[in-house]
Design a protein around this motif. Structure first.
Motif: not given
Length: 477
Positions: A275-284, A294-302
């Motif tokens: 499913f290629r579901v990756g997540i970045i969770y940042s406090y910044n 940058m996620s435009s280059f590797g989005l998760v399909s809707t």
């Protein structure tokens, strides 16, 4: 000559390592219980197939979760047309809630701090792009996941500086080791921008305790460097101690939260790598903004977001899934490690992950990485098991191997266990030299002394699918 770029043609992908060579050996001769019973069994793929039946049953009971069914087609137009790189709000809310649940609901996560990515691979590269420049470096404790060399450095041109951890203290990360690696980089004129940790650890299958995590936070805060905590195995903990997220530690230790970032994925905890579901969770907030662009280059399909949001919003299913997967992982881990213990093969005591760290040092003629490779080639080509040698994980000591145990059915597991036990017994009969290592005395091995909660040890019917699919990453050339 000159047709392709230098980045495209260099060896930064790391495909020439034993880790990927093992996958190629499997791809060229994959085991099948009836079509190819003498083939290579894939034990080098950290994939969680033990609870596919639970997900399949949920899907059968909730056809409206997919826009490609009669029940869900009413949402097809909206979902198919819409692609905001922030992600569907329902998806981000569900993921944030699930992340909290997998961490015992001890911390909460703000959906607005979530950035989606094409799998954990994309997430790791994106965070590297966001906080480091070419030539900068991340400290990474050893042994570490081989593909970090690809994910973090290949296209970003960022360096990795190993923090050497040793078996004498069960490969625990120490401040002494961190300081030594940091100083080594400084002496070499390398700017350290962050520390990259994997908790629970791949390949060790262990978790960092509270004091270690507090020390890590103090270290990065003192140095003014970033901390990236890869927590993609958070829900694979099957024995005590419980998993402690870096997010929980931030509530206990004074720290500049702008320096802290968490990577997550559904590939391991939910067994959904495709499913290629990756997540970045940042406090910044600046990192969140940059990573979103940058996620435009590797989005998760809707379509995937829509289905995942529905599944993870089902509290009863999530509770049942997490409980059942822990029990099944515990049983599988126990069966394999105890089976190996019966022929004198130990492993580092572990409580999480989809693998264990097997100790074959006594089968080496000499304690060298050359001998480790010789042993690995025998295991691949004669025993027909793809287990990964420690040197591909940058382990500082030869003789350790990662064994993945959750990507096969019970029948395949039993065959794999018989193969390696037969090999070890035959090695004893032919008097393979056994070396005594002084560091072995201090090593805490799993053997039959491992005790998980009794509820995790109750035999159950495990129903992952077989035969195992071909490796999705590398094809034999």
């Amino acid at each position: 000559m000159g047709i392709l770029s230098k980045i495209a043609t260099n060896d930064g992908h790391g495909e020439n390592s034993p880790y990927f060579d093992g996958w190629k050996a499997y791809d060229s001769n994959p085991f099948h219980p009836t079509k190819n019973p003498n083939g290579v069994i894939q034990m080098g793929l950290a994939e969680n197939q033990l609870c596919f039946d639970l997900i399949e049953n949920w899907l059968k009971g909730h056809p409206e979760a997919s826009i490609c069914t009669t029940e869900g087609v009413v949402d097809f137009k909206d979902i198919a047309n819409f692609q905001d790189y922030h992600g569907l709000s329902a998806f981000r809310n569900a993921v944030a809630k699930f992340m909290g649940r997998t961490r015992g609901n001890k911390v909460t996560f703000d959906p607005n701090n979530i950035v989606m990515s094409g799998g954990a691979t994309g997430a790791a590269e994106t965070i590297s792009f966001c906080i480091a420049d070419p030539g900068d470096a991340f400290l990474v404790p050893t042994p570490y996941y081989p593909a970090f060399d690809r994910d973090i450095t290949w296209r970003t041109r960022v360096k990795l500086v190993p923090v050497v951890c040793e078996s004498s203290n069960n490969f625990n990360l120490t401040i002494t080791a961190l300081e030594a690696a940091y100083q080594e980089a400084q002496d070499a004129g390398i700017r350290v921008k962050g520390l990259f940790i994997n908790n629970p650890s791949n390949p060790l299958g262990t978790t960092l305790d509270r004091e270690a995590l507090k020390s890590i936070v103090r270290f990065i805060n003192e140095k003014g460097i970033h901390l990236v905590s890869d927590e993609i195995y958070a829900a694979t903990v099957f024995c005590q101690p419980d998993f402690i997220s870096i997010s929980e530690i931030l509530e206990e230790v004074e720290c500049n939260k702008n320096l802290v970032h968490v990577l997550y994925s559904l590939s391991k905890d939910m067994g959904l790598p495709g499913f290629r579901v990756g997540i970045i969770y940042s406090y910044n907030k600046d990192v969140v903004s940059c990573a979103r662009k940058m996620s435009s280059f590797g989005l998760v399909s809707t379509q995937t977001q829509h289905l995942i949001a529905s599944m993870l919003s089902d509290d009863d299913f999530v509770e049942r899934y997490l409980s059942e997967t822990a029990e099944r992982l515990a049983l599988r881990h126990r069966t394999l490690t105890r089976g190996l213990n019966q022929v004198g093969i130990g492993s580092l005591k572990s409580n999480a992950g989809l693998f264990f760290w097997m100790d074959l040092r006594r089968l080496l003629k000499e304690p060298t990485f050359e001998e480790e490779m010789k042993l690995w080639r025998v295991i691949i080509h004669e025993v027909k098991l793809n287990v990964s040698p420690g040197q591909s994980f940058h382990c500082s000591e030869p003789g350790w191997f990662r064994v993945c145990f959750a990507n096969m059915d019970n029948e395949t597991m039993e065959i794999a266990l018989r193969r390696i036990r037969t090999f070890v017994l035959q090695s004893k009969e032919t008097e393979v030299p056994v070396k005594s290592h002084r560091w072995r005395n201090n090593l805490r091995l799993s053997f039959s002394s491992i005790r998980c909660e009794d509820s995790m040890m109750t035999p159950r019917t495990i129903t992952p699918h077989s035969p195992m699919p071909h490796s999705p990453l590398v094809r034999a050339v």
